[in-house]
Design an enzyme around this catalytic site. Structure first.
Site, mmCIF file in Angstrom:
data_model
loop_
_atom_site.group_PDB
_atom_site.id
_atom_site.type_symbol
_atom_site.label_atom_id
_atom_site.label_comp_id
_atom_site.label_asym_id
_atom_site.label_seq_id
_atom_site.Cartn_x
_atom_site.Cartn_y
_atom_site.Cartn_z
ATOM 1 N N GLU A 179 -5.316 -8.676 0.753
ATOM 2 C CA GLU A 179 -5.965 -8.357 2.036
ATOM 3 C C GLU A 179 -7.443 -8.112 1.790
ATOM 4 O O GLU A 179 -7.804 -7.427 0.837
ATOM 5 C CB GLU A 179 -5.407 -7.075 2.675
ATOM 6 N N GLU A 215 0.804 -1.226 0.000
ATOM 7 C CA GLU A 215 0.000 0.000 0.000
ATOM 8 C C GLU A 215 0.837 1.277 0.000
ATOM 9 O O GLU A 215 0.814 2.052 0.969
ATOM 10 C CB GLU A 215 -0.969 0.005 1.186
#
Ligand code: IFM
Length: 442
Positions: free
Chosen positions: A350, A170
């Site tokens: 995720e 991320e």
């Protein structure tokens, strides 16, 4: 409503897993020569963490790794996604490596292999060594080469045993929350710095992949991006334009350099003088072939040029993080990416939810989390039916853990952690995931 799904809806070689990250679970913040990270420092800033906690103890996974691996194996998953704490293996982020730190990850990886679990390794899940931050951190171009050196050493030691290596988890979060909003480490608030940081993260990703391939690394190599499905809140022109910009800043700013070799022109124009310094050759260095693209999906974004969209108006469930539950957004996101980019195989690296759990007679009946996970798995299946190539799905998270600026108050685990005793309890969502993984038919 919970979707009716079975493992047999997916190809036999589809990878099922659970995910965690080093800072969120390991604890042992200064054990065996580990250096400090920017998150150790940030936790000491008054008011930075909601419950004034830190990562010192976390889930004590550094000591409990073996029983945690037993737990993972018992779930019946194929793979475990974990991250290396850079300052644990290289305390200053450059120079000497820490043998004891590497020994921990060697034990962990060997422990996975011994239990038939495939290791999915992440190099940067945000805990940059503090010593690098003292020199400007990700805003300093020197950090790019330090990261490449670190990546090469990790691959030299573990590359023969790990299935997959992800450079960054991320980068949007590191750049935007860490350097523009400033509510994440290192707590900087500057749009120009944020854009330079994002550029250096992307550059270090591309250069690391090139270096790893040059040294013969056989692991599958890629990056993990957090992504939303962004929609205009209304069909007004202003909201449509806002959605285009939000999607540009959050998704295309990362996807376009990685897969098309250029920053999106409309967003570049919007950033104006804050645009990053890009040296000749950088964009080619960023756009290198990806063996996989990891996607972390949690919620949809509703873009509004005026008053913020009222999340309650959708009637959908809202998680303890205040995020709308919208599995259809995952299907829409995947189908759109498939349409707009020449994608490598996708991993959902995720997906999961924080809810307020109650312990009743030693059990946690987390119906909402269970249904969240089931419905998102169904959303992945729907995207695959529309031609998207997805190779795996990882639940976030195995354990309740340190949820960054929210501290320990938000619980994402399918396994409950009692932080006083470090006792682990499988929540109903974990029991469901285990039986799903055993399911053959409907
Ligand atoms: O806990 C985080 C994780 O570290 C990165 N992705 C989002 C999760 C939930 O906020």
């Amino acid at each position: 409503m919970t979707a009716l799904i079975s493992k047999s809806d997916f190809p036999r070689n589809f990878t099922w897993g659970v995910a965690t990250s080093a800072f969120q679970i390991e604890g042992a913040a200064d054990a065996d020569g580990k250096g400090p990270s920017i998150w150790d420092d940030f936790c000491r800033v008054p008011g930075a963490i909601a419950d004034a906690s830190d990562g010192n103890g976390a889930c004590d996974h550094y000591h409990l790794w073996e029983s945690d691996l037993e737990l993972i194996a018992d779930l019946g998953v194929d793979a475990y996604r974990f991250s290396i704490s850079w300052p644990r293996v290289q305390p200053l982020g450059s120079g000497a490596f820490n043998q004891a730190g590497f020994a921990f990850y060697e034990r962990l990886v060997d422990g996975m292999l011994a239990r038939g679990l495939k290791p999915y390794l992440t190099l940067n899940h945000w805990d940059l060594p503090s010593a690098l931050q003292a020199n400007g951190g990700w805003a300093n171009r020197d950090t790019v080469q330090h990261f490449v050196d670190y990546a090469c050493e990790v691959a030299r030691r573990l590359g023969d045993r790990v299935t997959s290596i992800c450079t960054h988890n991320e980068p949007w979060v590191v750049a935007v929350l860490g350097h523009d909003v400033g509510n994440f480490a290192p707590g900087i608030k500057s749009r120009a710095v944020m854009l330079q940081v994002a550029h250096h993260l992307l550059l270090s990703h591309g250069m690391a992949l090139t270096a790893l391939r040059a040294q013969g690394c056989k692991s599958s190599l890629g990056i993990v991006l957090n992504m939303s499905h962004t929609q205009p809140a209304t069909d007004s022109e202003a909201d449509i334009a806002q959605a285009q910009l939000d999607d540009g800043k959050g998704l295309r700013w990362y996807m376009d350099p990685l897969l098309k070799g250029a920053y999106p022109a409309d967003v570049l124009k919007h950033f104006g003088a804050d645009a990053p310094r890009v040296l000749p050759g950088d964009m080619e260095r960023i756009r290198v072939p990806l063996d996989f693209l990891g996607i972390n999906y949690y919620f949809r974004c509703m873009a509004s040029a005026g008053e913020p969209w009222d999340i309650k108006s959708s009637g959908n469930d809202i998680t303890d993080m205040g995020w709308e539950v919208y599995p259809e957004g995952l299907t829409a996101l995947l189908v759109r990416l498939h349409r707009d980019y020449a994608l490598p195989p996708i991993l959902i690296t995720e997906n999961g939810a924080a809810f307020k759990d109650e312990v009743v007679d030693g059990q946690v009946h987390d119906v909402q989390r269970q249904s969240y996970i089931a419905n998102h798995i169904a959303a992945v299946r729907d995207a695959m039916h529309q031609g998207v190539v997805v190779h795996g799905y990882f639940v976030w998270s195995l354990l309740d853990n340190f949820e960054w600026a929210s501290g320990y108050e938000k619980r994402f685990g399918i396994v409950r952690v009692d932080y006083d005793t470090q006792r682990r309890t499988l929540k109903d969502s974990a029991l469901w995931y285990r039986s799903f993984l055993k399911s053959e038919g409907k």
